[in-house]
Design an enzyme around this catalytic site. Structure first.
Site, short mmCIF file in Angstrom:
data_model
loop_
_atom_site.label_atom_id
_atom_site.label_comp_id
_atom_site.label_asym_id
_atom_site.label_seq_id
_atom_site.Cartn_x
_atom_site.Cartn_y
_atom_site.Cartn_z
N SER A 173 -7.80 4.72 -4.88
CA SER A 173 -8.01 4.88 -6.32
C SER A 173 -7.21 3.81 -7.06
CB SER A 173 -7.54 6.26 -6.78
OG SER A 173 -7.53 6.32 -8.20
N SER A 243 -17.45 2.76 -0.65
CA SER A 243 -16.09 2.47 -1.04
C SER A 243 -15.76 3.22 -2.33
CB SER A 243 -15.95 0.97 -1.30
OG SER A 243 -16.73 0.63 -2.45
#
Length: 361
Positions: A173, A243
């Site tokens: 993240s 992803s």
């Protein structure tokens, strides 16, 4: 909100602040019965990670952050859903506004910062649905102010084993400062070692089997991808998700002003970058580890390309904001049409067959 009703309510939802609109959809789903979805065509079934998925189309993490409506989401026709991200302790995430629609680009920028109700509350919600059908995973993240982020992941794994079919170690993240540093080889090896140890201990005690996955960023250099895939393989992970959102801003963005907002970019502009990274990952792991392709899946053709690049399964989220839940059966129908056109009985021969080509961009 379901199926054909979405075009009628979309103008209303898109007049709302994006986060308020999302919260409204979660509340609406929470009031809906968790119906059993229609049975999928057997040609869509996927065997991966020791699980049997009814179809390859999953919901990506970030939609049901607080683990509130997994069964209602499965009823929309998803083959699996991934909840979270969940952090050990509750945290509010970043200040609002923190999510922006780039409608002309079919994209979203978010900087939520892993706003989470925390492990205890999410665990209790998952405990209440234990034993229900449907494949459910949970995305895991460290607390922003944690002094030991590796310990955070071990705590989450130990606390959620047996309540989900898979758990995803999210170190990619872009909205938690320093989190992507855990993608470095030494940190990642230590993290995965602790996570696997916690999983094995918890599963042995509970008599369960919980799969561990790793979610990676699309912005990795190839030498970093080499190290990550090697580490994941050595540590015996069950799969990779390729992803997360990107910190890059393609020159092709039409919503230039909104494109300047800080955060992770998802949706259509992410498709090429994430699919190349997916293909590169496939070339590195071969058939030894299943991959889940996510990033810009907004139609059957996009899903098919992800599968050809190496994905056994795909996930979507951003496209739901623009297309609604009718997108799910549309993608499945499109995949079936491709299988019929090629005379195939299933997706296995398609997985990764163009990886070398797509990896070159």
């Amino acid at each position: 909100m379901i199926g054909g009703a979405f075009p009628l309510v979309r103008p209303f939802l898109h007049r709302l602040d994006p986060e308020a609109a999302h919260q409204l959809t979660i509340r609406s789903l929470a009031m809906a019965p968790a119906l059993t979805p229609a049975r999928d065509d057997a040609r869509l079934s996927v065997a991966a990670m020791g699980l049997s998925f009814p179809n390859p189309v999953g919901l990506a993490a970030g939609y049901d952050k607080q683990c509130e409506v997994p069964d209602q989401l499965l009823a929309l026709g998803f083959g699996f859903v991934e909840l979270g991200g969940v952090t050990p302790r509750p945290q509010p995430g970043n200040p609002r506004p923190r999510v922006f629609r780039l409608a002309a680009d079919g994209a979203v920028i978010n900087r939520f910062g892993l706003n989470s109700d925390g492990l205890s509350r999410c665990r209790e919600r998952l405990r209440r649905r234990k034993g229900r059908p449907g494949i459910v995973g949970v995305n895991l993240g460290a607390n922003k102010d944690s002094a030991d982020r590796i310990a955070d992941y071990a705590t989450l794994v130990a606390g959620l084993c047996g309540l989900a079919d898979f758990l995803t170690i999210n170190v990619s993240s872009p909205n938690t400062p320093g989190l992507r540093d855990l993608q470095g080889e030494a940190f990642l090896d230590a993290l995965l070692a602790r996570a696997v140890e916690a999983r094995d201990r918890a599963d042995e005690a509970a008599g369960t089997r919980t799969r561990l996955l790793l979610k990676i960023a699309p912005d990795l250099a190839l030498d970093a991808l080499d190290a990550m895939t090697a580490t994941a393989t050595t540590r015996g992970l069950d799969g990779l998700i390729v992803s997360n959102t990107t910190i890059a801003r393609p020159d092709t963005l039409r919503e230039a002003a909104l494109g300047a907002e800080t955060g992770g970019l998802s949706g259509r502009p992410l498709f090429s970058l994430s699919t190349r990274m997916l293909a590169q990952a496939r070339l590195r792991v071969g058939e030894a580890m299943p991959l889940i392709g996510v990033g810009g899946v907004d139609c059957a053709e996009a899903a098919w390309t992800k599968i050809e690049a190496g994905a056994s399964l795909v996930q979507l989220y951003t496209a739901l904001i623009y297309e609604g839940p009718g997108l799910i059966p549309s993608i499945k129908e499109g995949i079936l049409a491709r299988l019929t056109a090629e005379g195939l009985d299933g997706l296995a021969p398609v997985v990764g067959r163009r990886a070398a080509e797509i990896a070159q961009g």
